[in-house]
Design a protein around this motif. Structure first.
Motif, mmCIF file in Angstrom:
data_model
loop_
_atom_site.group_PDB
_atom_site.id
_atom_site.type_symbol
_atom_site.label_atom_id
_atom_site.label_comp_id
_atom_site.label_asym_id
_atom_site.label_seq_id
_atom_site.Cartn_x
_atom_site.Cartn_y
_atom_site.Cartn_z
ATOM 1 N N LEU A 27 0.865 -1.170 0.000
ATOM 2 C CA LEU A 27 0.000 0.000 0.000
ATOM 3 C C LEU A 27 0.900 1.218 0.000
ATOM 4 N N VAL A 28 0.700 2.113 -0.946
ATOM 5 C CA VAL A 28 1.433 3.375 -0.978
ATOM 6 C C VAL A 28 0.484 4.426 -0.424
ATOM 7 N N HIS A 29 0.888 5.026 0.716
ATOM 8 C CA HIS A 29 0.002 5.979 1.395
ATOM 9 C C HIS A 29 0.848 7.057 2.065
ATOM 10 N N GLY A 30 0.572 8.289 1.743
ATOM 11 C CA GLY A 30 1.256 9.411 2.392
ATOM 12 C C GLY A 30 2.762 9.380 2.227
ATOM 13 N N GLU B 146 4.647 6.796 2.029
ATOM 14 C CA GLU B 146 5.231 5.578 2.597
ATOM 15 C C GLU B 146 4.731 4.359 1.837
ATOM 16 N N VAL B 147 5.560 3.327 1.814
ATOM 17 C CA VAL B 147 5.152 2.041 1.260
ATOM 18 C C VAL B 147 4.978 1.085 2.436
ATOM 19 N N VAL B 148 3.778 0.557 2.591
ATOM 20 C CA VAL B 148 3.477 -0.391 3.670
ATOM 21 C C VAL B 148 3.398 -1.784 3.048
ATOM 22 N N ALA C 147 6.988 -0.745 7.063
ATOM 23 C CA ALA C 147 6.820 0.449 6.221
ATOM 24 C C ALA C 147 8.173 1.071 5.972
#
Length: 111
Positions: free
Chosen positions: A66-69, A71-73, A110
C-alpha cells in the motif's frame, strides 16, 4: 480361484514399479515476467522479500503493498513447520511419535 488374486495383484504392483516417476510440470520462475501491467493503475511485480528472522525453513508468502502518504506499507504472511520426533506409548506399546506444528504470522513494515 481366490488364492490366485494375491499373486496377480503382487505381479501387477511389481510391474507398476518399473514405470518412470511422473515429473511435475510447473512453470519455472524465470519464465514468469518480473513485471506485468494489468491496467492503468494495477501492476503485478515480483517482490524479492527477505526474511531475516524467520529461520531457514520459513517462507514469506502473499505480500501486499500500500502506498500511502509517501510511505510504502508491506504486509505478508510467514509460514513455517516444525517437526518433533520422540518415542511415546500407545495401548501399552512403545511407538514412534511425530508432531508437526504449523506456525503462521502476519508481518508488516513500512519504508
Amino acid at each position: 480361484a481366490r488364492f490366485v488374486v494375491p499373486f496377480v495383484m503382487a505381479g501387477a504392483l511389481a510391474g507398476l514399479s518399473f514405470l518412470p516417476d511422473p515429473q511435475p510440470v510447473a512453470p519455472e520462475l524465470l519464465d514468469i515476467p518480473a513485471t506485468r501491467r494489468i491496467d492503468n493503475v494495477t501492476v503485478d511485480v515480483r517482490l524479492a522479500l527477505a526474511d531475516t528472522e524467520g529461520g531457514r525453513d520459513a517462507a514469506v508468502i502473499n505480500p501486499s503493498l500500500l502506498v500511502h502518504g509517501g510511505e510504502v506499507v508491506v504486509v505478508a504472511r510467514r509460514h513455517q513447520v516444525t517437526t518433533r520426533r520422540y518415542v511415546g506409548a500407545f495401548s501399552g506399546s512403545n511407538v514412534n511419535v511425530e508432531e508437526q506444528v504449523w506456525h503462521s504470522e502476519i508481518l508488516m513494515g513500512a519504508a
